[in-house]
Design an enzyme around this catalytic site. Sequence first.
Site, short mmCIF file in Angstrom:
data_model
loop_
_atom_site.label_atom_id
_atom_site.label_comp_id
_atom_site.label_asym_id
_atom_site.label_seq_id
_atom_site.Cartn_x
_atom_site.Cartn_y
_atom_site.Cartn_z
CE LYS A 198 -3.88 2.04 2.45
NZ LYS A 198 -3.20 3.81 2.33
N PRO A 229 5.00 8.15 1.07
CG PRO A 229 4.28 9.63 -0.51
CD PRO A 229 4.74 9.59 0.74
CB SER A 230 9.06 5.90 -2.12
OG SER A 230 8.53 6.18 -3.31
NE ARG A 231 6.40 -0.27 2.43
CZ ARG A 231 4.97 0.07 1.79
NH1 ARG A 231 4.66 1.24 1.18
NH2 ARG A 231 4.20 -1.06 1.43
CG LEU A 232 11.77 7.21 1.07
CD1 LEU A 232 12.23 8.21 0.19
CD2 LEU A 232 12.89 6.80 1.65
#
Length: 211
Positions: A8, A187-190
């Site tokens: 997600k 977003p982008s796991r950051l």
Amino acid sequence: MKLSEIRKEYTLKSLDVSEVSIDPLRQFKTWFEEAVDAEALEVNAMCLSTIGLDGFPNARIVLLKELDHGFVFFTNYESEKGKELQAHPKASITFFWPELERQVRIRGEVTKVSNSESDEYFFSRPLGSQIGAWTSPQSREISSREELEAKLKEVEENFKKNTLLRPAHWGGYRLIPNKLEFWQGRPSRLHDRICYEKQISGDWKITRLAP
């Protein structure tokens, strides 16, 4: 679908050191109120992790019932978690509110609340829950569901004749935090991670952690 394909993207909000309160409990209350407003499912549910008597971590979901200078929950003192907290009065709790893409991790020392606090909460519970506290030998092995239901009838009959009191083996604990981490999905796991750590002076050190 493969488990590795489940993902997600988190896009709802952000979090920065400049935005948070200098008091982590005030920051928690702000996030909790926002979770309530977002109608988060089981908003006060938290994962309580204790140190098992065998040295392994042990976790389960309990409910936050009060927030003052610590995080208060109630249980059977003779349960598995009660015995673990007696031996090692340290624990961590974790809240997850997917509706807001947020998580809060908290750790600290745990002490029992006063008898008066336990009494006040116990008698605020529905009658069935009060009787249930007398009925269940929590965490102990039982032979069947029928055994539990037979005990329930016995307890109900007893309290038709006698005053219902709070069991001495049931009451509250308060976790006093020394470290809290507020996690906001990005977003982008950051992800954004803001950590509070209690200093010897009593002040809180606030830092950003890498995702």
